[in-house]
Motif scaffolding. Structure first.
Motif, PDB file in Angstrom:
ATOM      1  N   LYS A  40       0.831  -1.204   0.000  1.00  0.00           N
ATOM      2  CA  LYS A  40       0.000   0.000   0.000  1.00  0.00           C
ATOM      3  C   LYS A  40       0.868   1.257   0.000  1.00  0.00           C
ATOM      4  O   LYS A  40       0.586   2.227  -0.704  1.00  0.00           O
ATOM      5  N   GLY A  41       1.927   1.252   0.800  1.00  0.00           N
ATOM      6  CA  GLY A  41       2.839   2.388   0.816  1.00  0.00           C
ATOM      7  C   GLY A  41       3.563   2.540  -0.506  1.00  0.00           C
ATOM      8  O   GLY A  41       3.793   3.664  -0.964  1.00  0.00           O
ATOM      9  N   TYR A  42       3.920   1.412  -1.118  1.00  0.00           N
ATOM     10  CA  TYR A  42       4.533   1.466  -2.448  1.00  0.00           C
ATOM     11  C   TYR A  42       3.575   2.117  -3.437  1.00  0.00           C
ATOM     12  O   TYR A  42       3.963   2.980  -4.237  1.00  0.00           O
ATOM     13  N   GLY A  43       2.296   1.757  -3.381  1.00  0.00           N
ATOM     14  CA  GLY A  43       1.304   2.322  -4.288  1.00  0.00           C
ATOM     15  C   GLY A  43       1.154   3.817  -4.092  1.00  0.00           C
ATOM     16  O   GLY A  43       1.065   4.581  -5.062  1.00  0.00           O
ATOM     17  N   LEU A  44       1.144   4.264  -2.835  1.00  0.00           N
ATOM     18  CA  LEU A  44       1.046   5.701  -2.562  1.00  0.00           C
ATOM     19  C   LEU A  44       2.265   6.444  -3.102  1.00  0.00           C
ATOM     20  O   LEU A  44       2.136   7.505  -3.716  1.00  0.00           O
ATOM     21  N   SER A  45       3.454   5.899  -2.866  1.00  0.00           N
ATOM     22  CA  SER A  45       4.675   6.545  -3.350  1.00  0.00           C
ATOM     23  C   SER A  45       4.664   6.666  -4.867  1.00  0.00           C
ATOM     24  O   SER A  45       5.034   7.706  -5.421  1.00  0.00           O
ATOM     25  N   LEU A  46       4.211   5.625  -5.531  1.00  0.00           N
ATOM     26  CA  LEU A  46       4.145   5.632  -6.997  1.00  0.00           C
ATOM     27  C   LEU A  46       3.195   6.722  -7.495  1.00  0.00           C
ATOM     28  O   LEU A  46       3.554   7.537  -8.357  1.00  0.00           O
ATOM     29  N   ILE A  47       1.985   6.762  -6.944  1.00  0.00           N
ATOM     30  CA  ILE A  47       0.986   7.728  -7.400  1.00  0.00           C
ATOM     31  C   ILE A  47       1.406   9.154  -7.057  1.00  0.00           C
ATOM     32  O   ILE A  47       1.291  10.068  -7.888  1.00  0.00           O
ATOM     33  N   PHE A  48       1.905   9.361  -5.849  1.00  0.00           N
ATOM     34  CA  PHE A  48       2.355  10.706  -5.470  1.00  0.00           C
ATOM     35  C   PHE A  48       3.486  11.174  -6.374  1.00  0.00           C
ATOM     36  O   PHE A  48       3.555  12.345  -6.758  1.00  0.00           O
TER      37      PHE A  48
END
Length: 351
Positions: free
Chosen positions: A232-240
């Protein structure tokens, strides 16, 4: 030997930072503004993003990797949006300009989104989210971190950064609720300050490339930061990273320059800030009263064993700010020595 901190008044720290910037050719206005924002980071307890970073910024200025008096340019603009080119200026100055523009637009349009490219490291995210909150607005800030310290989930190549987000909401009787977090378990600034202070890192911050815990901050280059919440944190970092970097024409992925290791190459750091005028949705006084109610509900709710209190995002920030305003900002002896050496090199009065 313990690294006992010296307590430095906020105004003294701000004046010192301004002296250092002026010695490098920064104008009086820019130096005062940048110093105010950097000293504010220390005042609110964001030690990894305040004066600790000053020697790094000065190295970049001296190496030609940062323009101390960059001219900002509006690349694209509509009623509620804008894209700013920071001209490779100090990130604090770029994002202060972008945030002021977002607030100005939001007063007319209700909400405004301003992106920035060709910027640099800008300090803690909460600096810019908190500005709209002081004007009865909700502030949202996101940035691409200034070095990659995390791979995509399941990988080993560091293609992502800490890519932080901050959201600030005003209240009436309590401090504003301010979320300020990296998409990694720990911000890399905490790794750097731990190394300078001779401390170890808790397990869970970093692992090495064999998947083993890494607790020595001096070996940080041998591993990588872990994302919050796993994938989930990886996904947030990618989108941000895409929203603050790619959308703005700023660096992302392999294009990100490690400003910890390279002081000469232009970083093209990307950010965005959103200002939302509460009046577009609700009466500001009523909204802030409702935030106070939410604050009280959270604080008064039953606690698990072992917890002495329930805290809200921004509560510790407010407590640290009050404490440091009254007693001074603690500067560890190791950091103070570095800053005094910097002062000597620049020919300015030390702290």
């Amino acid at each position: 030997m313990p690294d006992f901190p010296a307590l430095t008044p906020h105004d003294d720290l701000r004046a010192f930072i301004a002296r250092c910037f002026r010695s490098c050719g920064m104008t009086e206005t820019n130096a005062e503004q940048a110093a105010g924002l950097m000293a504010r980071a220390d005042l609110i307890g964001q030690d990894g993003h305040g004066v600790f970073r000053l020697p790094q910024y000065i190295r970049r200025i001296q190496a030609g990797g940062l323009d101390v008096n960059a001219q900002f340019r509006t690349v694209e603009e509509r009623a509620a949006t804008a894209l700013i080119d920071g001209g490779n200026g100090l990130g604090h100055l770029v994002m202060n300009h972008a945030t002021q523009l977002a607030m100005e637009k939001a007063r007319t349009t209700g909400v405004a989104w301003v992106g920035a490219r060709h910027s640099n490291h800008a300090g803690p995210a909460s600096l810019y989210a908190a500005m709209p909150a002081e004007e009865d607005m909700i502030g949202i800030y996101v940035a691409v971190g200034s070095a990659n310290h995390m791979p995509p989930w399941g990988g080993t190549e560091m293609l992502l950064s800490t890519n932080p987000i901050s959201i600030a909401l005003p209240s009436t009787n309590n401090p504003p609720i301010i979320l300020d977090m990296a998409t990694t378990v720990a911000a890399y600034g905490k790794v750097k300050t731990a190394a300078q202070r001779g401390e170890t890192m808790p397990e869970g911050w970093m692992i090495d490339k064999n998947g083993q815990p890494l607790t020595d901050p001096n070996r940080a280059s041998e591993g990588f930061l872990l994302p919050i919440g796993g994938p989930k944190g990886y996904g947030l970092s990618l989108i941000f990273g895409i929203l603050a970097g790619t959308l703005n024409g700023a660096a992302f992925g392999r294009e990100v320059v490690d400003f910890n290791a390279d002081s000469e190459t232009t970083t093209n750091t990307g950010h965005f800030v959103i200002a939302l005028d509460i009046k577009a949705f609700a009466d500001p006084a009523q909204f802030k009263s409702d935030i106070d109610k939410i604050w009280q509900e959270m604080k008064s709710s039953p606690r698990l064993p072992g917890f002495d209190s329930i805290r809200l995002p921004g509560e510790r920030l407010a407590q640290v700010t009050q404490e440091r305003s009254e007693h001074g900002i603690p500067l560890p002896a190791t950091l103070l020595a570095v800053l005094n050496t910097l002062a000597q090199d620049l020919g300015v009065a030390p702290l």
